[in-house]
Enzyme design. Structure first.
Site, mmCIF file in Angstrom:
data_model
loop_
_atom_site.group_PDB
_atom_site.id
_atom_site.type_symbol
_atom_site.label_atom_id
_atom_site.label_comp_id
_atom_site.label_asym_id
_atom_site.label_seq_id
_atom_site.Cartn_x
_atom_site.Cartn_y
_atom_site.Cartn_z
ATOM 1 N N ARG A 1 0.807 -1.232 0.000
ATOM 2 C CA ARG A 1 0.000 0.000 0.000
ATOM 3 C C ARG A 1 0.836 1.276 0.000
ATOM 4 O O ARG A 1 0.346 2.348 0.342
ATOM 5 C CB ARG A 1 -0.989 0.010 1.177
ATOM 6 C CG ARG A 1 -1.993 -1.140 1.133
ATOM 7 C CD ARG A 1 -3.060 -0.979 2.204
ATOM 8 N NE ARG A 1 -4.060 -2.032 2.090
ATOM 9 C CZ ARG A 1 -4.009 -3.188 2.761
ATOM 10 N NH1 ARG A 1 -3.003 -3.413 3.599
ATOM 11 N NH2 ARG A 1 -4.942 -4.094 2.601
ATOM 12 N N LYS B 1 2.809 10.901 -11.912
ATOM 13 C CA LYS B 1 1.959 10.021 -12.721
ATOM 14 C C LYS B 1 2.669 8.685 -12.897
ATOM 15 O O LYS B 1 3.793 8.633 -13.397
ATOM 16 C CB LYS B 1 1.690 10.640 -14.090
ATOM 17 C CG LYS B 1 0.560 11.634 -14.126
ATOM 18 C CD LYS B 1 0.255 12.003 -15.571
ATOM 19 C CE LYS B 1 -0.944 12.904 -15.691
ATOM 20 N NZ LYS B 1 -1.240 13.234 -17.112
ATOM 21 N N GLU C 1 8.517 16.752 -25.997
ATOM 22 C CA GLU C 1 7.956 17.216 -24.727
ATOM 23 C C GLU C 1 8.512 18.590 -24.356
ATOM 24 O O GLU C 1 7.829 19.405 -23.736
ATOM 25 C CB GLU C 1 8.238 16.202 -23.618
ATOM 26 C CG GLU C 1 7.600 14.830 -23.824
ATOM 27 C CD GLU C 1 6.106 14.809 -23.533
ATOM 28 O OE1 GLU C 1 5.523 15.874 -23.214
ATOM 29 O OE2 GLU C 1 5.490 13.721 -23.623
ATOM 30 N N LYS D 1 6.761 22.318 -15.150
ATOM 31 C CA LYS D 1 6.042 21.126 -14.672
ATOM 32 C C LYS D 1 5.780 21.225 -13.177
ATOM 33 O O LYS D 1 4.671 20.927 -12.702
ATOM 34 C CB LYS D 1 6.870 19.872 -14.987
ATOM 35 C CG LYS D 1 6.195 18.534 -14.598
ATOM 36 C CD LYS D 1 5.097 18.169 -15.567
ATOM 37 C CE LYS D 1 4.469 16.815 -15.269
ATOM 38 N NZ LYS D 1 5.239 15.681 -15.786
ATOM 39 N N GLU E 1 -4.664 16.423 -11.816
ATOM 40 C CA GLU E 1 -5.171 16.712 -13.156
ATOM 41 C C GLU E 1 -6.676 16.926 -13.192
ATOM 42 O O GLU E 1 -7.399 16.331 -14.002
ATOM 43 C CB GLU E 1 -4.768 15.588 -14.116
ATOM 44 C CG GLU E 1 -4.776 16.017 -15.577
ATOM 45 C CD GLU E 1 -4.199 14.977 -16.509
ATOM 46 O OE1 GLU E 1 -4.967 14.418 -17.305
ATOM 47 O OE2 GLU E 1 -2.984 14.740 -16.436
ATOM 48 N N ARG F 1 -3.518 21.021 -15.038
ATOM 49 C CA ARG F 1 -2.507 20.014 -15.365
ATOM 50 C C ARG F 1 -2.832 19.293 -16.669
ATOM 51 O O ARG F 1 -1.935 18.785 -17.349
ATOM 52 C CB ARG F 1 -2.344 19.006 -14.225
ATOM 53 C CG ARG F 1 -1.237 17.999 -14.497
ATOM 54 C CD ARG F 1 -0.869 17.153 -13.308
ATOM 55 N NE ARG F 1 0.175 16.206 -13.665
ATOM 56 C CZ ARG F 1 0.812 15.411 -12.812
ATOM 57 N NH1 ARG F 1 0.517 15.458 -11.524
ATOM 58 N NH2 ARG F 1 1.740 14.585 -13.229
ATOM 59 N N ASN G 1 -0.987 17.676 -21.502
ATOM 60 C CA ASN G 1 -1.260 16.574 -22.422
ATOM 61 C C ASN G 1 -1.446 17.046 -23.862
ATOM 62 O O ASN G 1 -2.017 16.319 -24.687
ATOM 63 C CB ASN G 1 -2.515 15.814 -21.974
ATOM 64 C CG ASN G 1 -2.285 15.052 -20.685
ATOM 65 O OD1 ASN G 1 -1.342 14.279 -20.575
ATOM 66 N ND2 ASN G 1 -3.129 15.294 -19.696
ATOM 67 N N HIS H 1 -1.228 14.615 -26.792
ATOM 68 C CA HIS H 1 -1.238 13.244 -26.284
ATOM 69 C C HIS H 1 -2.489 12.463 -26.668
ATOM 70 O O HIS H 1 -2.432 11.244 -26.829
ATOM 71 C CB HIS H 1 -1.078 13.245 -24.761
ATOM 72 C CG HIS H 1 0.306 13.565 -24.300
ATOM 73 N ND1 HIS H 1 0.940 14.757 -24.599
ATOM 74 C CD2 HIS H 1 1.195 12.852 -23.561
ATOM 75 C CE1 HIS H 1 2.140 14.764 -24.066
ATOM 76 N NE2 HIS H 1 2.328 13.624 -23.435
ATOM 77 N N HIS I 1 -1.516 9.217 -28.304
ATOM 78 C CA HIS I 1 -1.810 7.914 -27.713
ATOM 79 C C HIS I 1 -2.583 7.031 -28.687
ATOM 80 O O HIS I 1 -2.425 5.803 -28.691
ATOM 81 C CB HIS I 1 -2.607 8.085 -26.413
ATOM 82 C CG HIS I 1 -1.790 8.601 -25.266
ATOM 83 N ND1 HIS I 1 -2.347 9.005 -24.073
ATOM 84 C CD2 HIS I 1 -0.454 8.759 -25.130
ATOM 85 C CE1 HIS I 1 -1.401 9.405 -23.256
ATOM 86 N NE2 HIS I 1 -0.235 9.263 -23.873
ATOM 87 N N HIS J 1 7.000 7.365 -27.946
ATOM 88 C CA HIS J 1 5.992 8.245 -27.360
ATOM 89 C C HIS J 1 6.168 9.687 -27.840
ATOM 90 O O HIS J 1 5.203 10.349 -28.250
ATOM 91 C CB HIS J 1 6.083 8.188 -25.836
ATOM 92 C CG HIS J 1 5.149 9.123 -25.133
ATOM 93 N ND1 HIS J 1 3.780 9.007 -25.204
ATOM 94 C CD2 HIS J 1 5.391 10.216 -24.364
ATOM 95 C CE1 HIS J 1 3.213 9.977 -24.501
ATOM 96 N NE2 HIS J 1 4.167 10.725 -23.987
#
Length: 362
Positions: free
Chosen positions: A119, A141, A183, A225, A235, A239, A243, A246, A250, A263
């Site tokens: 955990r 993330k 990026e 960032k 997000e 935030r 993306n 993306h 993606h 990527h």
């Protein structure tokens, strides 16, 4: 040595950027001494940096390592279980710490393993690719991919620290370097016009890995960032702007098979496609669109989608995107250079037309 602070209350942490971070025993000891540590790396990065890092850490802590296959196609629950199995067989406790030594795939998987194991145990990021140094190692993330979508199984889980050694980029293949620059460009488009201007004037230095240029670019990206994450850790609002490109990107990765397009390459083409949407809406001028396309091309990145993908191939993947709400595709779009906006009112017809306008590779 540059130091940036990510302000998240009790989850705050430092980012260190320098030319010899991995050989700075005093710095590493400050964060890692007297811990039981597992280093997670891959078959490419391990032979380059693992032995030196283990040597540094062995003097201050108990350290072991696990090596995973290299590639986006291995960012899976199956490989995640390799990390869990090592932790369990070696009876690592909740006071242990895991180090991610590698690029974005290793960072994401290690962070997710740390979030889940018993955990939650501490972890540290040591990113070795430009893409991971300027983006994925900062902000917490963590995730693995699923056959139906990228990064769809994961958690927000912040590291204890991020150590960025700019010298590690000297072993980075040119294609990976360019992928990381996608990026870097993103930050200029969404947040900082002055930085975008600087990038236009310093492409050659970045591609040549000039230390001063590269250090400045990494530092500025991490500053942006850190600011964005401090404002919106999970997000819910601003935030999401990180993306840009993306949602389209993606879709390219999923359709083409993870690892076939890097990527950063997919994000680069996706940023162009998003820019064409903005241009069609009157939010981005023809001149601004051309500046974005030209900078991406100057960094040896694709500005067109794969020839194997028709515009309608994008939509099923985009509807499964994490930013989608009740089936509505939400896009991050440039609103000029240096600012961006989140839109959920864009018709599929406009998206398809933008993909067509951006074109496909010949």
């Amino acid at each position: 040595m540059e130091r940036i602070h990510v302000e998240l209350g009790e989850r705050s942490y430092p980012i260190y950027i320098g030319n010899s971070v991995l050989s700075d025993g005093e710095l590493l000891a400050r964060h890692l001494a007297d811990r039981r540590i597992l280093i997670v790396t891959n078959e490419t990065v391990g032979p380059l940096y693992l032995a030196a890092l283990v040597k540094q850490l062995s003097a201050i802590c108990e350290v072991e390592s696990v090596t995973l296959p290299d590639g986006e196609q291995y960012k899976t629950l199956e490989q995640l279980d390799t990390i869990f199995s090592h932790l369990l067989k070696a009876t690592y406790g909740r006071d242990s710490l895991i180090i991610a030594l590698g690029g974005g795939v290793i960072g994401d998987m290690t962070g997710f393993a740390a979030a889940c194991y018993q955990r939650g145990v501490d972890f540290v990021q040591i990113p070795t690719t430009l893409l991971s140094q300027v983006d994925s190692s900062v902000g917490g993330k963590t995730a693995v991919n699923h056959a139906l979508g990228k990064n769809m199984v994961g958690a927000f889980y912040q590291p204890q620290a991020v150590f960025i050694d700019v010298n590690s980029l000297n072993t980075l293949p040119e294609r990976e370097l360019s992928a990381g620059l996608a990026e870097v460009i993103k930050y200029g488009i969404i947040w900082d016009q002055v930085f975008f201007d600087w990038l236009e004037n310093n492409v050659e230095g970045l591609l040549a890995l000039e230390p001063s240029a590269m250090t400045y670019a990494i530092k500025r990206c991490c500053e942006i960032k850190a600011e964005v994450v401090s404002l919106d850790e999970t997000e819910q609002s601003v935030r999401a702007l990180l993306n840009l490109g993306h949602t389209f990107g993606h879709a390219i990765e999923a359709e083409m098979g993870y690892g076939n397009w890097l990527h950063g390459e997919a994000v680069a083409a996706g940023m162009v496609q998003a820019s064409y949407v903005s241009n069609a809406l009157g939010r981005l001028s023809d001149q601004q669109l051309q500046r974005i396309v030209s900078l991406i091309a100057a960094c040896n990145l694709p500005t067109k989608g794969p020839k194997q993908m028709q515009p309608e191939h994008y939509l099923p993947h985009m509807k499964r995107d994490k930013k989608s709400v009740q089936g509505a595709i939400r896009l991050i779009l440039p609103a000029g250079i240096g600012k961006a906006e989140l839109r959920s009112d864009i018709s599929q017809e406009v998206m398809i037309a933008a993909i067509e306008a951006a074109g496909t590779q010949s």
